[in-house]
Design an enzyme around this catalytic site. Structure first.
Site, PDB file in Angstrom:
ATOM      1  N   ASP A 148       5.622 -11.430  -4.450  1.00 26.66           N
ATOM      2  CA  ASP A 148       4.302 -11.700  -5.047  1.00 26.66           C
ATOM      3  C   ASP A 148       4.321 -11.279  -6.523  1.00 26.66           C
ATOM      4  O   ASP A 148       4.721 -10.155  -6.835  1.00 26.66           O
ATOM      5  CB  ASP A 148       3.263 -10.880  -4.256  1.00 26.66           C
ATOM      6  CG  ASP A 148       1.836 -11.232  -4.621  1.00 26.66           C
ATOM      7  OD1 ASP A 148       1.584 -12.359  -5.078  1.00 26.66           O
ATOM      8  OD2 ASP A 148       0.954 -10.367  -4.415  1.00 26.66           O
ATOM      9  N   GLY A 187      -6.367 -13.386  -4.958  1.00 24.51           N
ATOM     10  CA  GLY A 187      -7.623 -12.626  -4.934  1.00 24.51           C
ATOM     11  C   GLY A 187      -8.525 -13.029  -3.782  1.00 24.51           C
ATOM     12  O   GLY A 187      -9.743 -13.117  -3.941  1.00 24.51           O
TER      13      GLY A 187
HETATM   14  P1  13P Z   1      -6.634  -9.289  -3.256  1.00 22.11           P
HETATM   15  O1  13P Z   1      -6.036  -7.936  -3.313  1.00 22.11           O
HETATM   16  O2  13P Z   1      -7.835  -9.403  -4.124  1.00 22.11           O
HETATM   17  O3  13P Z   1      -6.909  -9.730  -1.865  1.00 22.11           O
HETATM   18  O4  13P Z   1      -5.581 -10.312  -3.880  1.00 22.11           O
HETATM   19  C1  13P Z   1      -4.328 -10.435  -3.293  1.00 22.11           C
HETATM   20  C2  13P Z   1      -3.442 -11.296  -4.099  1.00 22.11           C
HETATM   21  O5  13P Z   1      -3.864 -12.227  -4.754  1.00 22.11           O
HETATM   22  C3  13P Z   1      -2.014 -11.005  -4.075  1.00 22.11           C
HETATM   23  O6  13P Z   1      -1.307 -11.754  -5.002  1.00 22.11           O
END
Ligand code: 13P
Length: 306
Positions: free
Chosen positions: A101, A225
């Site tokens: 990620d 997000g």
């Molecule tokens: P959140 O922590 O807001 O759920 O977002 C996770 C995310 O987008 C990981 O890349």
């Protein structure tokens, strides 16, 4: 060789098939008008909760690992080996992708080497020419190895692992430029923010999302997000072309609240309530419940083998 273990065609094939690229599952999600959840993992409990819930829901799943979480879990190789071993030992049969990620350029190569099946290169903070150049190179490498690649245009707001984004909307023309490089999924900022949304959040910019999808054709779009986005906005985003939704903070909040409740009720002092297997159980269950709720909302339940 371990006593009693004889490699045969069946277990050899199984070990090769344990992780899958995210490309196929996202193509199916796009065609079926649902989204696959990326759930970020932080430790053994998170990983086990995510895998068991995906299996229970018969849903494909993407396990997200940020560079910070990878470091916390002793490095990407530890993570890849743990996930593969868990898939085997827990008899997980649904498709699982292990995905970096918001990867840096170096982080991408480390994860490729460690055995991840999917990579996100986040070049959104580079000038667009440099983002294009690095994304193109990684697209070639990933294609050659059968891994999926996610790229990013326009930073996602909020803070994650020390990386702060202002949350500006992506330029649809730049999105097209990046999408045409052979990536499998595209994260484009549309006003979304990592972490909790502030009271005065303006919401997602659906016009921008619509424009991006029109210009990028069939490209599966990624909504980062995912924590705290109202259900109606999630549904509309999926209607407009989002095929992957990332959730991290919401599982953390659920874990923390359940653990707090257990301790504040004094349960850690009852009998052997301090045993980590008991102490961490309410938090573990809360992660499972959160992931299940999200899979239902995203529409991926029952889609693992379709
Ligand atoms: P959140 O922590 O807001 O759920 O977002 C996770 C995310 O987008 C990981 O890349």
């Amino acid at each position: 060789m371990v006593l009693g273990f004889r490699p045969n065609k069946k277990n050899k094939r199984r070990s090769l098939n344990m992780l899958v690229s995210a490309a196929e599952m996202l193509k199916k999600a796009k065609a079926g008008h649902y989204a696959v959840g990326q759930f970020n993992i932080n430790n053994m409990e998170w990983t086990k909760a995510a895998l068991l819930t995906a299996e229970e829901c018969k849903s494909p799943i993407i396990l997200g690992v940020s560079e910070g979480a990878g470091k916390y879990m002793c490095g990407f190789k530890t993570v890849a080996d743990m996930v593969k071993a868990m898939i085997d030992e827990l008899n997980i049969t649904v498709p699982v992708a292990l995905h970096l990620d918001h990867g840096t350029y170096d982080g991408c190569y480390k994860c490729i080497k460690a055995g991840f099946s999917s990579i996100m290169f986040d070049g959104s903070h580079y000038p667009i020419e440099e983002n294009v150049e690095k994304t193109k190179e990684l697209a070639g490498v990933c294609k050659g190895l059968g891994l999926s690649l996610e790229a990013e245009v326009g930073s996602i707001g909020g803070e994650e692992d020390g990386v702060v984004g202002m949350g500006e909307c992506a330029d649809p023309e730049e999105c097209k430029m990046i999408a045409d490089l052979g990536v499998d999924m595209l994260a484009a900022g549309i006003g979304n923010i990592h972490g909790k949304y502030p009271e005065n959040w303006a919401g997602l910019s659906f016009d921008v999302l619509d424009n991006i999808q029109k210009l990028t054709g069939e490209m599966p779009l990624v909504l980062h997000g995912g924590t705290g986005i109202p259900a109606d906005m999630i549904k509309k985003a999926i209607d407009l072309g989002v095929s992957k939704i990332n959730v991290n903070t919401e599982c953390q909040l659920a874990f923390a609240a359940a653990t707090r409740e257990y301790i504040e009720a004094g349960k850690d002092n009852e009998g052997k309530g301090y045993d980590p297997r008991k102490l961490l159980k309410p938090g573990f269950d809360a992660i499972c419940d959160t992931i299940k709720e999200k899979m239902e909302l995203f529409g991926s339940v029952g889609k693992a083998f379709e």
